[in-house]
Design a protein around this motif. Structure first.
Motif, mmCIF file in Angstrom:
data_model
loop_
_atom_site.group_PDB
_atom_site.id
_atom_site.type_symbol
_atom_site.label_atom_id
_atom_site.label_comp_id
_atom_site.label_asym_id
_atom_site.label_seq_id
_atom_site.Cartn_x
_atom_site.Cartn_y
_atom_site.Cartn_z
ATOM 1 N N ARG A 96 3.426 6.777 4.969
ATOM 2 C CA ARG A 96 3.104 7.108 6.368
ATOM 3 C C ARG A 96 4.184 6.591 7.309
ATOM 4 N NH1 ARG A 96 1.356 3.808 10.012
ATOM 5 N NH2 ARG A 96 0.663 2.235 8.497
ATOM 6 N N LYS A 111 0.842 -1.198 0.000
ATOM 7 C CA LYS A 111 0.000 0.000 0.000
ATOM 8 C C LYS A 111 0.878 1.248 0.000
ATOM 9 C CE LYS A 111 -4.061 -2.053 0.344
ATOM 10 N NZ LYS A 111 -3.784 -3.453 0.559
ATOM 11 N N GLU A 112 0.820 2.004 -1.099
ATOM 12 C CA GLU A 112 1.713 3.145 -1.278
ATOM 13 C C GLU A 112 1.565 4.180 -0.160
ATOM 14 O OE1 GLU A 112 3.059 6.023 -5.013
ATOM 15 O OE2 GLU A 112 1.121 4.981 -5.043
ATOM 16 N N LYS A 113 0.335 4.505 0.229
ATOM 17 C CA LYS A 113 0.129 5.515 1.269
ATOM 18 C C LYS A 113 0.606 5.037 2.628
ATOM 19 C CE LYS A 113 -3.696 8.027 -0.910
ATOM 20 N NZ LYS A 113 -5.121 8.460 -0.785
ATOM 21 N N GLU A 114 0.428 3.749 2.897
ATOM 22 C CA GLU A 114 0.917 3.212 4.174
ATOM 23 C C GLU A 114 2.434 3.285 4.248
ATOM 24 O OE1 GLU A 114 -0.430 -0.468 5.742
ATOM 25 O OE2 GLU A 114 -2.491 -0.220 5.002
#
Length: 695
Positions: free
Chosen positions: A501, A495-498
């Motif tokens: 983060r 997951k790119e956003k994870e």
């Protein structure tokens, strides 16, 4: 809010036997050190004078137990105290040659040690020894230091305490100050304590409970007095801080750049604070004016340096956006000013100049960043500067804050006795100050890698998709290596956003990154005609795309930091050699190996090394091998599941099993300076498997 009286009669009564007085001292010390409003980590000292059997002369003698050098009141045990003979300490007065020679008296303290005492005595020892009371407390409470650091501190002390607490002007701790304190007590028999100018509080009594109560009374009295009389805006008008999300986003981009400018000699860990008291100070009109004055209490100063570096918000935002010219100029200007300070104040006996980089960085409307040789040192420096902020607030609310004069500050920072304390510290571990991120850290191989890096001094962020196992692993590592050096991030590497983060969180927690170990994995097996698209995609998502996403974010952070770095991929023998019924897995592992080679080409100019470790058949403590993969591999080779490890052992050249610790050792080598000239390499850890030879 007043400091509560935590004395427990039952706990105190449990202190008994020949060392009862020492046990009560430990109990009192732990109570005082548990509240940072009383004294910060490592600050202050306590003592008791008692009688003890001399094991050589077989008679009772008077001794003093006093907190030893480098200890912490809140956590110390009996072995944290130095034990000295009172007759020998009193005899030192007869050989004292006066204030110009007082440092030599510190070298006499070991000769006063009672048999069996192993802790080095603190420079404050004479202040305890020469007070003619059984129990003595010396602490650094913010409220009292606010009075001690005010321009008219002596006058304020009389207003607050009357004649119950006296005043002694600033003098560097040591033998002469001990004589001053002894003289004060003799001249003021009704006094229960004294405020030391710009320094802290001493209290005394002949009963441990009473001494503790007097310490709390002195602190709470000062706090109440300041609260009633302080102005509404002691720091002047306060600008509105950035919103929490904006602060975090800016800090994540800025802090690696700050850490990078401080260099890698040595590597430093960071700590970010945007608490209400910090935001009030850094956003206030008088912040820069007060910051230039530095701190007052010697303990504060030793942890935070001559003064902080203030980074204007515009320079911070520019650096976060990739334009670090203004930030670099500020850092260079600070180092030049520090060198000038050293040059102005040094003498022939001064130790060599130390690291000229700032420890404390203040950014208006954003917060405070501190750097230290490890995470604990950086965190403690921040705690001390928060104490200094509280002192400034109190002093400015009723008077005018004053810091230590420059030459006095230098005499503390470059004091030969402090230098001797630094020399007693153990040599730093090979990875001290470095920051590592390990994916798949809740698994057998990932956990072994994390443990190995922690053992060598690194801060380690653990990432894993299994949140429950991750928390368990983090708790275990924190118990063994210290909570400061372990952080945990639940993460799905696909997951790119994870992924983004987690890297932002890492930057805010430690200030950057030095080592990335891509170890997240899974194993799916089936003949090609039975391999559906979901299996293929799963392998590629985790083992290829996941490694790509982690490496991309790591490169972005490492380039912002500009300190080089090490990236290690945990691939597999199957990245080099085919295996039956595992086409998706083998193809994904081959993609990992070739991706690492490509990244080695891209990272070389920036000192970013990228290498691969290829394990094979690591069955023990492995989640992969507890899945259907074990059954699938056993079937593929025509052996039982219980015989699989022996099958792998016998097919290897060395006839040995490969363990998670073996892989961890290879990763440590590639991440360490021992492999500083290695990039683009593949290191097999497979006990020898000819078909997997890289060339």
């Amino acid at each position: 809010m007043p400091i509560p009286d935590q004395w427990n009669a039952k706990a105190a009564a449990a202190c008994r036997g020949p060392l009862r007085d020492a046990q009560l001292l430990r109990y009192r010390s732990n109570l005082l050190g548990a509240d940072k409003r009383v004294t910060n980590y490592g600050g202050g000292n306590t003592s008791v004078k008692t009688r003890q059997l001399d094991p050589v002369f077989r008679r009772q003698v008077e001794v003093m137990w006093v907190k030893g050098s480098g200890g912490d009141l809140g956590s110390m045990d009996l072995d944290g105290f130095a034990v000295l003979r009172m007759d020998a300490l009193q005899q030192l007065k007869n050989i004292y040659r006066g204030p110009r020679h007082e440092d030599e008296m510190a070298h006499m303290l070991p000769h006063c040690a009672f048999p069996g005492s192993k802790r080095a005595a603190s420079i404050d020892t004479p202040l305890h020894a020469f007070v003619p009371y059984k129990h003595v407390d010396h602490v650094h409470p913010d409220a009292v230091i606010a009075i001690a650091a005010a321009a008219d501190g002596e006058k304020l002390t009389r207003k607050v305490y009357g004649d119950r607490i006296g005043w002694l002007p600033w003098r560097r701790p040591g033998f002469e100050l001990g004589l001053w304190l002894e003289d004060f007590v003799k001249r003021n028999p009704k006094a229960i304590g004294v405020v030391l100018g710009s320094h802290g509080l001493f209290t005394w009594a002949d009963d441990p409970r009473e001494c503790y109560k007097r310490t709390l009374w002195a602190i709470n009295t000062a706090e109440r007095w300041l609260r009633k009389r302080s102005g509404r805006l002691p720091f002047g008008r306060v600008a509105k801080p950035l919103a929490p999300a904006a602060r975090r986003a800016l800090a994540a981009k800025l802090l690696p750049a700050v850490r990078g400018l401080a260099g890698a000699e040595p590597y430093k860990s960071g700590h970010f604070v945007d608490s209400p008291e910090v935001l009030e100070f850094v956003s206030a009109r008088k912040m820069e004016e007060l910051a230039k004055l530095g701190t007052s209490c010697p303990d504060h100063f030793l942890r935070t340096k001559i003064r902080p570096l203030v980074i204007p918000l515009a320079a911070a935002e520019a650096a976060a956006a990739g334009d670090g010219k203004a930030l670099a100029k500020l850092a260079a200007r600070y180092r030049k000013a520090y060198a000038s300070y050293y040059g102005r104040c040094r003498d022939a006996a001064s130790p060599p100049i130390r690291d000229a980089n700032a420890v404390v960085y203040l950014i208006p409307r954003l917060g405070m960043f501190t750097l230290g040789r490890d995470k604990a040192t950086a965190r403690i420096a921040a705690e001390y500067y928060v104490n200094a902020i509280n002192v400034m607030r109190g002093a400015e609310g009723v008077s005018r804050y004053t810091g230590l004069r420059e030459r006095e500050a230098f005499r503390i920072e470059y004091w030969e006795l402090e230098e001797a304390k630094l020399r007693r510290m153990p040599a730093p571990a090979p990875l001290a100050g470095r920051i590592a991120l390990v994916t798949g850290a809740a698994g057998g191989i990932g956990g072994a890698i994390a443990d190995r890096l922690l053992a060598e001094g690194a801060n380690v962020a653990l990432a894993d998709i299994d949140a429950k196992r991750l928390d368990e692993a983090a708790a275990g590592f924190a118990a063994r290596h210290g909570a400061d050096r372990v952080r945990a991030f639940a993460l799905d590497v696909t997951k790119e956003k994870e992924v983004a983060r987690v890297f932002d969180g890492l930057a805010c927690e430690y200030g950057g990154l030095d080592i990335l170990v891509n170890c997240a994995g899974l194993s799916l097996a089936a003949p090609i005609e039975e391999t559906d698209l979901a299996v293929w995609d799963k392998c590629m998502d985790v083992l290829a795309t996941g490694y790509f996403l982690m490496a991309r974010e790591a490169f972005r952070l490492l380039r912002r930091q500009d300190l080089g770095g090490s990236v290690v991929f945990i691939a597999s023998k199957n990245g080099m050699a085919a295996s039956p019924n595992a086409s998706a897995y083998c193809a994904a592992k081959a993609a990992e190996v070739h991706l690492a080679r490509c990244l080695a080409l891209e990272g070389g100019a920036g000192g970013i090394r990228v290498n691969v470790v290829n394990p094979d058949a690591v069955l023990r403590d492995s989640r992969i091998w507890s899945s259907s993969w074990r059954r699938d591999r056993a079937d593929a080779y025509g052996v039982g599941t219980g015989d699989l490890e022996e099958h792998y052992r016998q097919r290897s050249l060395l006839k040995r099993s490969v363990l998670p610790a073996d892989v961890a050792e290879a990763v440590y080598f590639l991440a360490s300076d021992a492999a500083a000239k290695s990039t683009g390499n593949v290191l097999n850890v497979d006990a020898g498997h000819p078909v997997a030879f890289p060339r």
